[in-house]
Scaffold this motif. Structure first.
Motif, PDB file in Angstrom:
ATOM      1  N   UNK A 155       4.927  34.397  20.780  1.00  0.00           N
ATOM      2  CA  UNK A 155       4.572  35.432  19.815  1.00  0.00           C
ATOM      3  C   UNK A 155       4.466  34.843  18.410  1.00  0.00           C
ATOM      4  N   UNK A 156       3.383  35.183  17.718  1.00  0.00           N
ATOM      5  CA  UNK A 156       3.206  34.738  16.350  1.00  0.00           C
ATOM      6  C   UNK A 156       2.527  33.386  16.209  1.00  0.00           C
ATOM      7  N   UNK A 157       2.299  32.703  17.328  1.00  0.00           N
ATOM      8  CA  UNK A 157       1.643  31.397  17.275  1.00  0.00           C
ATOM      9  C   UNK A 157       0.163  31.548  17.588  1.00  0.00           C
ATOM     10  N   UNK A 158      -0.674  30.862  16.839  1.00  0.00           N
ATOM     11  CA  UNK A 158      -2.120  30.927  17.053  1.00  0.00           C
ATOM     12  C   UNK A 158      -2.581  29.641  17.730  1.00  0.00           C
ATOM     13  N   UNK A 178      -9.921  20.161   9.600  1.00  0.00           N
ATOM     14  CA  UNK A 178      -8.825  20.485  10.518  1.00  0.00           C
ATOM     15  C   UNK A 178      -9.387  20.666  11.920  1.00  0.00           C
ATOM     16  N   UNK A 179      -8.680  20.085  12.884  1.00  0.00           N
ATOM     17  CA  UNK A 179      -9.060  20.192  14.292  1.00  0.00           C
ATOM     18  C   UNK A 179      -7.779  20.429  15.080  1.00  0.00           C
ATOM     19  N   UNK A 180      -7.615  21.661  15.587  1.00  0.00           N
ATOM     20  CA  UNK A 180      -6.375  22.044  16.250  1.00  0.00           C
ATOM     21  C   UNK A 180      -6.591  22.305  17.740  1.00  0.00           C
ATOM     22  N   UNK A 181      -5.497  22.361  18.484  1.00  0.00           N
ATOM     23  CA  UNK A 181      -5.550  22.726  19.899  1.00  0.00           C
ATOM     24  C   UNK A 181      -5.604  24.250  19.979  1.00  0.00           C
ATOM     25  N   UNK A 182      -6.639  24.831  20.567  1.00  0.00           N
ATOM     26  CA  UNK A 182      -6.690  26.297  20.677  1.00  0.00           C
ATOM     27  C   UNK A 182      -5.451  26.832  21.387  1.00  0.00           C
ATOM     28  N   UNK A 237       5.904  22.562  19.439  1.00  0.00           N
ATOM     29  CA  UNK A 237       4.623  23.093  18.964  1.00  0.00           C
ATOM     30  C   UNK A 237       4.597  22.983  17.447  1.00  0.00           C
ATOM     31  N   UNK A 238       3.702  22.150  16.914  1.00  0.00           N
ATOM     32  CA  UNK A 238       3.543  22.001  15.468  1.00  0.00           C
ATOM     33  C   UNK A 238       2.601  23.086  14.976  1.00  0.00           C
ATOM     34  N   UNK A 239       3.136  24.020  14.196  1.00  0.00           N
ATOM     35  CA  UNK A 239       2.307  25.118  13.720  1.00  0.00           C
ATOM     36  C   UNK A 239       1.297  24.613  12.696  1.00  0.00           C
ATOM     37  N   UNK A 240       0.237  25.375  12.508  1.00  0.00           N
ATOM     38  CA  UNK A 240      -0.837  24.991  11.599  1.00  0.00           C
ATOM     39  C   UNK A 240      -0.369  25.033  10.147  1.00  0.00           C
ATOM     40  N   UNK A 241      -0.929  24.180   9.284  1.00  0.00           N
ATOM     41  CA  UNK A 241      -0.603  24.242   7.853  1.00  0.00           C
ATOM     42  C   UNK A 241      -0.909  25.621   7.288  1.00  0.00           C
ATOM     43  N   UNK A 242      -0.074  26.061   6.353  1.00  0.00           N
ATOM     44  CA  UNK A 242      -0.314  27.342   5.713  1.00  0.00           C
ATOM     45  C   UNK A 242       0.269  28.527   6.450  1.00  0.00           C
TER      46      UNK A 242
END
Length: 283
Positions: free
Chosen positions: A156-159, A92-96, A116-121
């Motif tokens: 809020x709540x997004x990483x 997995x390689x995400x945008x910080x 914004x596509x949230x991360x899996x899981x």
């Protein structure tokens, strides 16, 4: 170098990466029986099948399940690599988040809407910074799975973001892309594409190191498959890197010009089941 397995000499490639939309599936989204049969025949010869798509897990499985083939999935244009049988995430390689948040705000300043596509899981949601109804292309895009989209104004709540996709007027998207590539060079990668369903420009943004090509290279090394034994077939902007990296890169006849230019070979268009014809001839 990987040790040849039994039967390897009878097949020209060991790892086959296939794009979905415009390669396996025509615009009608109906899976052609000849294409399904050809992919099965390749798998029966012992080749490992990789489905490489811009789709997320569930929309990708909507194709893989009826196809009945696919050992690995490269999803979200290369942000995630999974084992299909178990859904296990291998890469997995995400945008910080520290980068994704100001990028979304920059889009707002240009008058375009970011998703914004949230991360899996995590939430498995697509967070819309704006209104789903204000942009026709976004409204139609979201109509395929409306329950997955959530309108919001806060982070809020997004990483981190698996990817960001922007919708709006083409001139605004182009101006946003220019500024984004200038201010965030080396941090994000932009891919403009035109969706067949509404013939409108969309701008996809991923982490700088994300591409189908990088994901395919990583997976091939993990599996011990040398580059010369890898075949990649696609048609659109997010297929360019994997077509260039593979030992044999193939463009569909319906591919965009940059893909045609990058390919070692050009085959028939998806509407004529060019993929099935090519696989039967090659294998």
């Amino acid at each position: 170098m990987a040790v040849p397995e039994a039967g390897e000499e009878s097949r020209p490639f060991d790892l086959i990466a296939l794009d979905v939309d415009g390669t396996i599936l025509p615009d009608s989204k109906a899976l052609p029986e000849e294409t399904r049969a050809a992919i099965h025949a390749v798998a029966e010869r012992g080749a490992t099948i990789v489905i490489a798509t811009g789709r997320r897990w569930r929309p990708a499985m909507d194709v893989i399940e009826p196809l009945g083939a696919g050992d690995y999935l490269i999803q979200s244009s290369g942000a995630v690599v999974r084992r299909v049988a178990t859904a296990e995430i291998l890469l997995e390689r995400f945008i910080p988040g520290a980068i994704a948040r100001p990028v979304v705000e920059m889009g707002r300043a240009h008058g375009i809407t970011g998703v914004w596509y949230d991360m899996p899981g995590r939430t498995r949601k697509l967070h819309v910074f704006g209104s789903l109804q204000e942009v026709e292309s976004l409204r139609r895009y979201a109509s395929r799975n409306l329950a997955a989209f959530v309108e919001t104004e806060i982070f809020d709540g997004l990483a981190d973001a698996m990817e960001l996709v922007f919708f709006g007027e083409e001139d605004r998207l182009r101006a946003f892309q220019v500024e984004l590539e200038s201010r965030y060079a080396g941090k994000v990668r932009t891919m403009p594409w035109t969706n067949y369903a509404f013939a409108s420009l969309v701008l996809e943004v991923v982490d700088h190191d994300v591409s189908k090509g990088a994901a395919l290279e990583w997976l091939a090394k993990r599996l011990g498959v040398v580059r010369e034994r890898v075949l990649a077939i696609g048609d659109d902007v997010n297929d360019k890197e994997m077509i260039r990296w593979a030992g044999q890169g193939v463009a569909m006849g319906n591919a965009s010009q940059p893909i045609l230019d990058a390919a070692d070979e050009i085959i028939g268009p998806v509407e004529d089941e060019g993929l099935a014809t090519y696989l039967r001839r090659t294998f």
